[in-house]
Design a protein around this motif. Structure first.
Motif, PDB file in Angstrom:
ATOM      1  N   LEU A  91       0.833  -1.205   0.000  1.00  0.00           N
ATOM      2  CA  LEU A  91       0.000   0.000   0.000  1.00  0.00           C
ATOM      3  C   LEU A  91       0.868   1.257   0.000  1.00  0.00           C
ATOM      4  O   LEU A  91       0.550   2.242  -0.665  1.00  0.00           O
ATOM      5  CB  LEU A  91      -0.958  -0.015   1.197  1.00  0.00           C
ATOM      6  N   THR A  92       1.977   1.203   0.724  1.00  0.00           N
ATOM      7  CA  THR A  92       2.927   2.326   0.714  1.00  0.00           C
ATOM      8  C   THR A  92       3.489   2.512  -0.689  1.00  0.00           C
ATOM      9  O   THR A  92       3.564   3.637  -1.196  1.00  0.00           O
ATOM     10  CB  THR A  92       4.073   2.063   1.714  1.00  0.00           C
ATOM     11  N   GLN A  93       3.882   1.409  -1.319  1.00  0.00           N
ATOM     12  CA  GLN A  93       4.412   1.481  -2.678  1.00  0.00           C
ATOM     13  C   GLN A  93       3.341   1.984  -3.654  1.00  0.00           C
ATOM     14  O   GLN A  93       3.641   2.762  -4.564  1.00  0.00           O
ATOM     15  CB  GLN A  93       4.928   0.121  -3.140  1.00  0.00           C
ATOM     16  N   GLY A  94       2.101   1.563  -3.462  1.00  0.00           N
ATOM     17  CA  GLY A  94       1.011   2.020  -4.313  1.00  0.00           C
ATOM     18  C   GLY A  94       0.808   3.523  -4.189  1.00  0.00           C
ATOM     19  O   GLY A  94       0.623   4.226  -5.190  1.00  0.00           O
ATOM     20  N   TYR A  95       0.871   4.021  -2.959  1.00  0.00           N
ATOM     21  CA  TYR A  95       0.758   5.463  -2.741  1.00  0.00           C
ATOM     22  C   TYR A  95       1.917   6.195  -3.415  1.00  0.00           C
ATOM     23  O   TYR A  95       1.716   7.215  -4.084  1.00  0.00           O
ATOM     24  CB  TYR A  95       0.731   5.779  -1.238  1.00  0.00           C
ATOM     25  N   ARG A  96       3.127   5.684  -3.249  1.00  0.00           N
ATOM     26  CA  ARG A  96       4.298   6.312  -3.864  1.00  0.00           C
ATOM     27  C   ARG A  96       4.183   6.300  -5.390  1.00  0.00           C
ATOM     28  O   ARG A  96       4.544   7.272  -6.050  1.00  0.00           O
ATOM     29  CB  ARG A  96       5.579   5.587  -3.424  1.00  0.00           C
ATOM     30  N   TYR A  97       3.659   5.205  -5.953  1.00  0.00           N
ATOM     31  CA  TYR A  97       3.466   5.106  -7.403  1.00  0.00           C
ATOM     32  C   TYR A  97       2.481   6.183  -7.875  1.00  0.00           C
ATOM     33  O   TYR A  97       2.744   6.891  -8.846  1.00  0.00           O
ATOM     34  CB  TYR A  97       2.948   3.710  -7.765  1.00  0.00           C
ATOM     35  N   LEU A  98       1.337   6.271  -7.189  1.00  0.00           N
ATOM     36  CA  LEU A  98       0.332   7.267  -7.569  1.00  0.00           C
ATOM     37  C   LEU A  98       0.869   8.683  -7.398  1.00  0.00           C
ATOM     38  O   LEU A  98       0.628   9.553  -8.238  1.00  0.00           O
ATOM     39  CB  LEU A  98      -0.940   7.077  -6.747  1.00  0.00           C
ATOM     40  N   GLN A  99       1.571   8.919  -6.309  1.00  0.00           N
ATOM     41  CA  GLN A  99       2.164  10.239  -6.066  1.00  0.00           C
ATOM     42  C   GLN A  99       3.124  10.603  -7.197  1.00  0.00           C
ATOM     43  O   GLN A  99       3.119  11.728  -7.684  1.00  0.00           O
ATOM     44  CB  GLN A  99       2.899  10.242  -4.717  1.00  0.00           C
ATOM     45  N   TRP A 100       3.935   9.658  -7.626  1.00  0.00           N
ATOM     46  CA  TRP A 100       4.953   9.915  -8.649  1.00  0.00           C
ATOM     47  C   TRP A 100       4.326  10.110 -10.031  1.00  0.00           C
ATOM     48  O   TRP A 100       4.639  11.053 -10.738  1.00  0.00           O
ATOM     49  CB  TRP A 100       5.957   8.766  -8.675  1.00  0.00           C
ATOM     50  N   HIS A 101       3.423   9.193 -10.415  1.00  0.00           N
ATOM     51  CA  HIS A 101       2.898   9.187 -11.781  1.00  0.00           C
ATOM     52  C   HIS A 101       1.632  10.024 -11.969  1.00  0.00           C
ATOM     53  O   HIS A 101       1.404  10.539 -13.062  1.00  0.00           O
ATOM     54  CB  HIS A 101       2.628   7.753 -12.250  1.00  0.00           C
ATOM     55  N   ASN A 102       0.787  10.114 -10.958  1.00  0.00           N
ATOM     56  CA  ASN A 102      -0.517  10.757 -11.148  1.00  0.00           C
ATOM     57  C   ASN A 102      -0.691  12.079 -10.401  1.00  0.00           C
ATOM     58  O   ASN A 102      -1.538  12.874 -10.783  1.00  0.00           O
ATOM     59  CB  ASN A 102      -1.641   9.811 -10.709  1.00  0.00           C
ATOM     60  N   TRP A 103       0.040  12.291  -9.319  1.00  0.00           N
ATOM     61  CA  TRP A 103      -0.208  13.458  -8.483  1.00  0.00           C
ATOM     62  C   TRP A 103       0.951  14.456  -8.494  1.00  0.00           C
ATOM     63  O   TRP A 103       1.158  15.188  -7.528  1.00  0.00           O
ATOM     64  CB  TRP A 103      -0.531  13.025  -7.053  1.00  0.00           C
ATOM     65  N   GLY A 104       1.726  14.465  -9.567  1.00  0.00           N
ATOM     66  CA  GLY A 104       2.725  15.501  -9.771  1.00  0.00           C
ATOM     67  C   GLY A 104       4.093  15.285  -9.160  1.00  0.00           C
ATOM     68  O   GLY A 104       4.923  16.190  -9.186  1.00  0.00           O
TER      69      GLY A 104
END
Length: 136
Positions: A91-104
């Motif tokens: 879940l931490t990695q998923g958040y980091r992925y979304l933060q990197w690719h989708n949230w700027g």
């Protein structure tokens, strides 16, 4: 020889701790703990290396086996702990992925790198100016 093996097996099975340590209920989760250990260590790596689909698959995998660990008899709390740790790491990695690719996150990192490059260029220009001013 067969009688000797039977006697040792009977002795192991008679002792509750040895019986547990010699079972798949113990060795399955122990051998599986490499996955969450690697996942926790991966949280320190760059987020551009994270695979979104794989992270999602591992979240589903760990959630499924957390449920399975409590559904079997007797309940396998060691297996549950293994997948609980992995679920948290994924879940931490998923958040980091979304933060990197989708949230700027990627853009912010690029901007930070650009600012550092401009600062370095400004230092070079300042040194060159001082050098030229010293020649006159």
């Amino acid at each position: 020889m067969a009688a000797f093996v039977k006697a040792i097996n009977a002795k192991i099975r008679a002792h509750p701790v040895l019986n547990y340590v010699c079972s798949t209920h113990f060795w399955g989760p122990v051998s599986n703990f490499g996955i969450p250990v690697a996942a926790v260590m991966d949280t320190q790596k760059s987020p551009d290396l994270i695979s979104g689909p794989m992270t999602g698959a591992l979240c589903v995998y760990s959630a499924t086996f957390m449920r399975y660990a409590l559904a079997v008899q007797p309940k396998n709390y060691l297996l549950f702990a293994c997948h609980f740790v992995n679920e948290g790491a994924q879940l931490t990695q998923g958040y980091r992925y979304l933060q990197w690719h989708n949230w700027g996150g990627k853009e912010k990192a690029g901007l930070a790198g650009g600012v550092e490059a401009v600062k370095e260029k400004a230092r070079e220009v300042e040194e060159k100016t001082k050098e030229l001013a010293g020649r006159k």
